[in-house]
Design an enzyme around this catalytic site. Sequence first.
Site, mmCIF file in Angstrom:
data_model
loop_
_atom_site.group_PDB
_atom_site.id
_atom_site.type_symbol
_atom_site.label_atom_id
_atom_site.label_comp_id
_atom_site.label_asym_id
_atom_site.label_seq_id
_atom_site.Cartn_x
_atom_site.Cartn_y
_atom_site.Cartn_z
ATOM 1 N N ASP A 190 0.851 -1.189 0.000
ATOM 2 C CA ASP A 190 0.000 0.000 0.000
ATOM 3 C C ASP A 190 0.888 1.241 0.000
ATOM 4 O O ASP A 190 1.546 1.550 0.990
ATOM 5 C CB ASP A 190 -0.901 -0.010 1.240
ATOM 6 C CG ASP A 190 -1.916 1.116 1.231
ATOM 7 O OD1 ASP A 190 -1.843 1.981 0.345
ATOM 8 O OD2 ASP A 190 -2.787 1.119 2.127
ATOM 9 N N HIS A 192 -0.239 4.284 -0.233
ATOM 10 C CA HIS A 192 -0.966 5.358 0.451
ATOM 11 C C HIS A 192 -1.024 6.662 -0.364
ATOM 12 O O HIS A 192 -1.060 7.750 0.207
ATOM 13 C CB HIS A 192 -0.357 5.629 1.827
ATOM 14 C CG HIS A 192 -0.711 4.587 2.846
ATOM 15 N ND1 HIS A 192 -1.965 4.487 3.410
ATOM 16 C CD2 HIS A 192 0.027 3.586 3.386
ATOM 17 C CE1 HIS A 192 -1.979 3.472 4.254
ATOM 18 N NE2 HIS A 192 -0.792 2.907 4.258
ATOM 19 N N GLU A 217 -1.252 -0.928 -4.054
ATOM 20 C CA GLU A 217 -2.440 -0.131 -3.755
ATOM 21 C C GLU A 217 -2.144 1.359 -3.771
ATOM 22 O O GLU A 217 -1.132 1.799 -3.235
ATOM 23 C CB GLU A 217 -2.971 -0.530 -2.375
ATOM 24 C CG GLU A 217 -4.172 0.259 -1.904
ATOM 25 C CD GLU A 217 -4.683 -0.214 -0.557
ATOM 26 O OE1 GLU A 217 -5.337 0.582 0.139
ATOM 27 O OE2 GLU A 217 -4.423 -1.382 -0.189
ATOM 28 N N GLU A 243 -10.324 3.445 -2.281
ATOM 29 C CA GLU A 243 -10.783 3.843 -0.949
ATOM 30 C C GLU A 243 -11.147 5.320 -0.876
ATOM 31 O O GLU A 243 -11.893 5.729 0.017
ATOM 32 C CB GLU A 243 -9.733 3.521 0.113
ATOM 33 C CG GLU A 243 -8.481 4.363 0.038
ATOM 34 C CD GLU A 243 -7.474 4.002 1.124
ATOM 35 O OE1 GLU A 243 -7.438 4.710 2.145
ATOM 36 O OE2 GLU A 243 -6.752 3.009 0.941
ATOM 37 N N ASP A 266 -14.762 1.369 0.048
ATOM 38 C CA ASP A 266 -14.968 1.188 1.493
ATOM 39 C C ASP A 266 -16.463 1.258 1.750
ATOM 40 O O ASP A 266 -17.106 2.277 1.499
ATOM 41 C CB ASP A 266 -14.237 2.281 2.274
ATOM 42 C CG ASP A 266 -14.189 1.996 3.763
ATOM 43 O OD1 ASP A 266 -15.268 1.723 4.338
ATOM 44 O OD2 ASP A 266 -13.106 2.060 4.350
ATOM 45 N N HIS A 293 -11.758 -2.028 1.042
ATOM 46 C CA HIS A 293 -10.945 -1.325 2.031
ATOM 47 C C HIS A 293 -11.640 -1.461 3.384
ATOM 48 O O HIS A 293 -12.808 -1.128 3.521
ATOM 49 C CB HIS A 293 -10.848 0.153 1.633
ATOM 50 C CG HIS A 293 -10.064 1.011 2.563
ATOM 51 N ND1 HIS A 293 -10.654 1.974 3.374
ATOM 52 C CD2 HIS A 293 -8.734 1.072 2.826
ATOM 53 C CE1 HIS A 293 -9.724 2.590 4.063
ATOM 54 N NE2 HIS A 293 -8.554 2.066 3.763
#
Length: 380
Positions: A190, A192, A217, A243, A266, A293
């Site tokens: 991830d 981010h 991700e 997400e 999500d 997510h």
Amino acid sequence: MSKIDRIRCYMTRVDDRPRLLVAITTEDGITGWGEAYNHGPDHALEPVIDWLAHHLAGEDATRVTYINQKLLQHFRFPPGAIGLAAIAAIDHALWDISAKALGVPVYKLLGGAVRDRIEVYCGVYTAPDVGETIDIVQDLRERSGFRAFKLSPYRRSPNVGRWGLTCAMTGRWFGQIREAFPEEEEFAFDAHAMIFEPIRAVQLAQALAPHDPMFLEEPIRPENIAALAAMKAKAMIPIATGECLYNRYEFLNLLKSEAADIIQPDIAVVGGLTEMRRIADLADAHYVSVMPHNPMGPLATAHNLHFAAAQVNFRMLEYRPPEHAPWAVDPYEPVDGYLALRPDRPGWGIEIDEAALASPDYVHWERRVETRPDGSTAFP
């Protein structure tokens, strides 16, 4: 008819993060529960839910789709993260009521289960050292049977030092992790959304590629879908994102642009299970898998489990083992890397202890903004 009688909010926490739960009770005494995604500021959700509650008095709680649409229309303009999180919590409480009224699990209302159990993967973000990472992963494997994990690709801050060296460090580190575990185990990464230039995301993907990651991700920010699609075309490993996207229209643009191999909506952000299923069906038509997510608490995990049980293109669920959530009496917990369905439990299949929620257990949390060496700020 199960008319809505009252709506209550509980600000609590799971481990070191604040969480908001919503309880809706009908005139005939059925209570449904939903967990809201807490984007921050922490207390912004409560007044939004209170405002929405004003529009729900006396409504039939089992008209879930009708109420979801009505709440969206009350906003007039797109509601954004906090508004949709509030709608999601209400939506989930209504699904819980509807299933409890019939004495069945929520997934039965979705056409029944298409799988017998839900595979989960676990995030590991606190171990920059190879040995420490191996120890943490090994412990999770032994305790819960996890066979898939998500790691941070950064061995140092992505905002410091030569980027090529940062990528090389990650490649070497991942190779050592891969060698320490059976070949069948999965490792995802991830980023981010901390990488600004798409070419840098491509370089990171190239460093990971020799060791076959499950996915990378959010390599870049999600606002420019065309840039993400161009990056994905060069990456040569699976790209996951979603997400930070809020509704089926945004996901439709993502899918039409072929900008993701895996989507990660999500359920507590997009407006609830009602919208989540629409998004997943769009992905199904584009041959794209859904891996939700889910960094949330035990109740949000229950929401996701029922979605996953009935959704054909679901692949795997993010799962965070909670250490502190005393309000969750009997949370879903993995065995051999899977969460089991509870066909004999109506609603979400999880019990919430209101007495535990009555005791103050709030913890304040703020997102950290990173500062580069030149003093400018960056996404954390």
